[in-house]
Design a protein around this motif. Structure first.
Motif: not given
Length: 295
Positions: A145-148, A183-186, A287-290
């Motif tokens: 159950q992921p977030s975006v 969450i990053h796909v990687g 992080t999204l910023q990274e």
């Protein structure tokens, strides 16, 4: 192992296929119109529409594990002729029928945070019904159950820009207070691959999110900052947003409809981040910023 990835040519699917091939598995990507040039070397393809059982059934022959990633976006209106119920719920039932027909050992199933048969949106209800079907089926399964999910080829950051196209002020329903845990796909795909390989995850349902919780307004500001622009957020009352999207939803240039407006009332963050079950420290995730080059 011989792994079939339903939705293998999608954003998450392409990344997962690459991860599984790198780990030495035999991988086939199933989709309605697979393009081998978009997939890593060594990945085979199969053609089928998850909402049409006869078109996918043969692709399940000889598979050890099936990963079900097929999904419609919760962020945008479904394309004409499709619905969350037919794809997420009906499609999952077709996958389960095919796994039973061909004695597949395990199913790794992609659900969504907040999945609930009695949820506030059709997307959440369809995901909830699909989860129930997986849990009741006679097959070893793991549910995520992921977030975006964000990353190259993802839609979350572009969505923030499409939702706020104004040149000066960025109008957001409710002022953009809805919370996400991107969450990053990687970071996500190695966990999916671990679930394919390791039976210790069987029977588990994992909420997964990134290292931080961000409001939609914060995501929007970051999305524009990455383009060298600023974004002044102007709040729009939720009731007005719902009414406006109900009227404007059928227009092709409007990215959202009333169901999406309802979804912006729902926070999208984990209660217990399941990434730790895969030996991952949440603070170590991207992080999204990274990702946007702003850290």
């Amino acid at each position: 192992m011989n792994v079939l990835v339903a939705g293998g040519t999608g954003f998450i699917g392409r990344n997962l296929c690459a991860e599984l091939v790198e780990r030495g598995h035999q991988v086939t990507a199933l989709s309605r119109d697979p393009d081998p040039s978009e997939l890593p070397d060594g990945v085979e393809t199969a053609v089928g529409d998850i909402s049409a059982y006869d078109s996918i059934e043969g692709a399940f022959e000889g598979r050890d594990v099936v990963v079900n990633l097929v999904a419609l976006s919760p962020l945008f209106q479904p394309p004409k002729g499709a619905s969350h119920m037919t794809v997420h719920y009906g499609g999952t039932e077709n996958v389960l029928q095919a796994t039973d027909e061909h004695d597949v050992d395990k199913l790794v199933h992609m659900s969504a945070l907040g999945a609930d048969p009695d949820g506030a949106t059709e997307y959440i209800r369809a995901k909830g019904l699909a989860e129930e079907a997986v849990q009741e089926a006679d097959i070893d399964s793991v549910i995520f159950q992921p977030s975006v999910v964000f990353g190259d080829g993802g839609e979350f950051v572009p969505f923030a820009r499409k939702l706020t196209p104004g040149p000066l002020f960025k109008v957001l329903p409710g002022g953009g207070r809805t919370r996400f845990q991107p969450i990053h796909v990687g970071d996500l795909v190695p966990m999916l691959a671990d679930a394919v390989e390791d039976d210790k995850h069987v029977g588990k349902t994992y909420e997964v999110g990134g290292p931080e919780v961000l409001t939609l307004a914060e995501v929007t500001r970051l999305a524009y900052e990455a383009k060298g622009k600023s974004a002044k957020i102007v709040p729009m009352p939720m009731a007005i947003a719902k009414l406006g999207l109900t009227v404007a939803g059928p227009l092709p240039f409007i990215p959202m409809g009333p169901d999406q407006a309802r979804s912006l009332r729902l926070d999208n963050s984990t209660a217990d981040n399941g990434v730790t079950a895969f030996g991952v420290d949440p603070d170590s995730l991207t992080t999204l910023q990274e990702y946007l080059g702003l850290a």
